[in-house]
Design a protein around this motif. Sequence first.
Motif, short mmCIF file in Angstrom:
data_model
loop_
_atom_site.label_atom_id
_atom_site.label_comp_id
_atom_site.label_asym_id
_atom_site.label_seq_id
_atom_site.Cartn_x
_atom_site.Cartn_y
_atom_site.Cartn_z
N MET A 1 0.83 -1.21 0.00
CA MET A 1 0.00 0.00 0.00
C MET A 1 0.87 1.26 0.00
O MET A 1 0.48 2.29 -0.56
CB MET A 1 -0.96 0.00 1.19
N THR A 2 2.06 1.16 0.60
CA THR A 2 2.97 2.31 0.55
C THR A 2 3.41 2.56 -0.89
O THR A 2 3.53 3.72 -1.33
CB THR A 2 4.20 2.04 1.45
N GLU A 3 3.63 1.49 -1.64
CA GLU A 3 3.98 1.64 -3.06
C GLU A 3 2.81 2.25 -3.85
O GLU A 3 2.99 3.13 -4.67
CB GLU A 3 4.35 0.28 -3.68
N ILE A 4 1.62 1.76 -3.57
CA ILE A 4 0.43 2.24 -4.28
C ILE A 4 0.19 3.72 -3.99
O ILE A 4 -0.20 4.51 -4.86
CB ILE A 4 -0.80 1.40 -3.87
N GLU A 5 0.46 4.09 -2.76
CA GLU A 5 0.22 5.47 -2.31
C GLU A 5 0.95 6.49 -3.20
O GLU A 5 0.46 7.60 -3.43
CB GLU A 5 0.71 5.59 -0.86
N LYS A 6 2.11 6.09 -3.74
CA LYS A 6 2.91 7.01 -4.55
C LYS A 6 2.18 7.41 -5.84
O LYS A 6 2.53 8.41 -6.46
CB LYS A 6 4.24 6.35 -4.92
N ASP A 7 1.20 6.61 -6.27
CA ASP A 7 0.58 6.83 -7.57
C ASP A 7 -0.84 7.38 -7.50
O ASP A 7 -1.51 7.51 -8.53
CB ASP A 7 0.55 5.51 -8.36
N LEU A 8 -1.30 7.70 -6.32
CA LEU A 8 -2.70 8.11 -6.15
C LEU A 8 -3.09 9.28 -7.04
O LEU A 8 -4.18 9.30 -7.61
CB LEU A 8 -2.97 8.47 -4.69
N VAL A 9 -2.20 10.23 -7.16
CA VAL A 9 -2.55 11.42 -7.93
C VAL A 9 -2.82 11.08 -9.40
O VAL A 9 -3.69 11.67 -10.04
CB VAL A 9 -1.45 12.51 -7.77
N PHE A 10 -2.10 10.08 -9.91
CA PHE A 10 -2.31 9.68 -11.32
C PHE A 10 -3.65 8.97 -11.48
O PHE A 10 -4.33 9.14 -12.49
CB PHE A 10 -1.17 8.77 -11.79
N PHE A 11 -4.03 8.18 -10.48
CA PHE A 11 -5.33 7.51 -10.55
C PHE A 11 -6.44 8.56 -10.58
O PHE A 11 -7.39 8.49 -11.36
CB PHE A 11 -5.58 6.60 -9.35
N ASP A 12 -6.30 9.51 -9.69
CA ASP A 12 -7.33 10.53 -9.53
C ASP A 12 -7.52 11.33 -10.82
O ASP A 12 -8.63 11.58 -11.27
CB ASP A 12 -6.91 11.45 -8.38
N ASP A 13 -6.40 11.70 -11.44
CA ASP A 13 -6.48 12.54 -12.64
C ASP A 13 -6.98 11.78 -13.86
O ASP A 13 -7.56 12.37 -14.78
CB ASP A 13 -5.09 13.11 -12.97
N SER A 14 -6.73 10.47 -13.92
CA SER A 14 -7.01 9.72 -15.15
C SER A 14 -8.20 8.78 -15.05
O SER A 14 -8.57 8.15 -16.04
CB SER A 14 -5.77 8.89 -15.52
N GLY A 15 -8.75 8.63 -13.86
CA GLY A 15 -9.80 7.62 -13.69
C GLY A 15 -9.23 6.22 -13.63
O GLY A 15 -9.93 5.24 -13.90
N GLY A 16 -7.96 6.11 -13.31
CA GLY A 16 -7.29 4.81 -13.25
C GLY A 16 -7.37 4.17 -11.87
O GLY A 16 -8.27 4.48 -11.09
N GLY A 17 -6.43 3.32 -11.60
CA GLY A 17 -6.43 2.61 -10.33
C GLY A 17 -5.40 1.50 -10.32
O GLY A 17 -4.39 1.57 -11.02
N VAL A 18 -5.69 0.47 -9.56
CA VAL A 18 -4.76 -0.64 -9.37
C VAL A 18 -5.30 -1.87 -10.09
O VAL A 18 -6.50 -2.14 -10.05
CB VAL A 18 -4.62 -0.93 -7.86
N THR A 19 -4.39 -2.61 -10.75
CA THR A 19 -4.78 -3.89 -11.37
C THR A 19 -3.94 -5.00 -10.77
O THR A 19 -2.71 -4.89 -10.67
CB THR A 19 -4.58 -3.84 -12.90
N LEU A 20 -4.61 -6.07 -10.36
CA LEU A 20 -3.92 -7.27 -9.88
C LEU A 20 -3.75 -8.19 -11.09
O LEU A 20 -4.73 -8.52 -11.76
CB LEU A 20 -4.73 -7.98 -8.81
N SER A 21 -2.50 -8.58 -11.36
CA SER A 21 -2.23 -9.43 -12.50
C SER A 21 -1.23 -10.50 -12.08
O SER A 21 -1.00 -10.71 -10.90
CB SER A 21 -1.72 -8.57 -13.67
N GLY A 22 -0.65 -11.18 -13.04
CA GLY A 22 0.29 -12.22 -12.62
C GLY A 22 0.99 -12.83 -13.81
O GLY A 22 1.15 -12.18 -14.84
#
Length: 314
Positions: free
Chosen positions: A126-147
Amino acid sequence: MALYRFMSAIAPERPEISGFIFNIMRFATHDGPGIRTTVFFKGCPLACWWCHNPESRSFLPDRMYFEERCRHCLDCAAACPQQAIHEIDGVLCTSDACTLCGHCAEICMAEARQIAGRRYTLGELMTEIEKDLVFFDDSGGGVTLSGGEPLSQLAFAAAFLGACREHGIRTAIETCGFAQPAAFREVALAADLVLFDLKLVDREKHMRCTGAANDPILKNLEDLVALRRPLVVRIPVVPGINDSAEDISAFESYLGRLRPQAVELLPYHNTGADKYRRLGRTYPLGNARQPAMADLVAFRDTLARAGLNVTLRG
Ligand code: SF4
Ligand code: SF4
């Protein structure tokens, strides 16, 4: 409220739970809407011949060697506690004595050695994810779980999705669908979008080319459609594997009956071939060609004529 306003509030309820991750890719644009951070879970129950992330397969760490970066300084050999690294006729070889401790990767200044896969606690992730919050907010993006397959680490995947939802982060999960129905349902309901990879409809061919029967996959897909959750069925189009007239007809008939919200065709590419060499493995598809655009368009049009909302990734 803008996401970045509560950046410091990200503190998951179970920060100590951990998962095995082999990559975190920032600024991804193909794994759901907007700008995304894609988290790659290590370990997969399938063994698809065309897999372009071979380092994702094993549930253990993998050792990778980038020969083109190596300066042959032999610092790694000196650092190896198992004396597993030897140079033979100018070629660096690693013996079975290797315990995957990772010391060689730490010492290699050229980054010619890497260990794929490490444990992250939920708090660390979550600390890693926290670094990208502003990009999610601006683009309508988010987190994807993949593998790999995120559902193979069910508890961690569920906790991660829960932590994201709790903090207003939109999520997607990319899955091959090979999971127990109850587990699949739990995680599918926790994500905002499911990207469901459907490789083949024919059972025998699926078993031959992926190492597993597709009965649980088809069952989970059918359940997911019935739940009416946001869903994209993604078909990797691999020449000679799933693009014959019979295969396309099977997709058309199966998906035409099922009517998922959206279907996406993903043209095969061989960018994973180098990774097999770095892992010391043989690429099962050898010289497989990329699909021709005319064939992809014909595939797309066939599915569209069945009433499906289908797109072709360029
Ligand atoms: S330390 Fe790195 S650059 Fe030096 S020999 Fe080993 S792999 Fe090559
Ligand atoms: S991972 Fe550890 S044991 Fe294996 S080659 Fe590197 S230093 Fe040696």
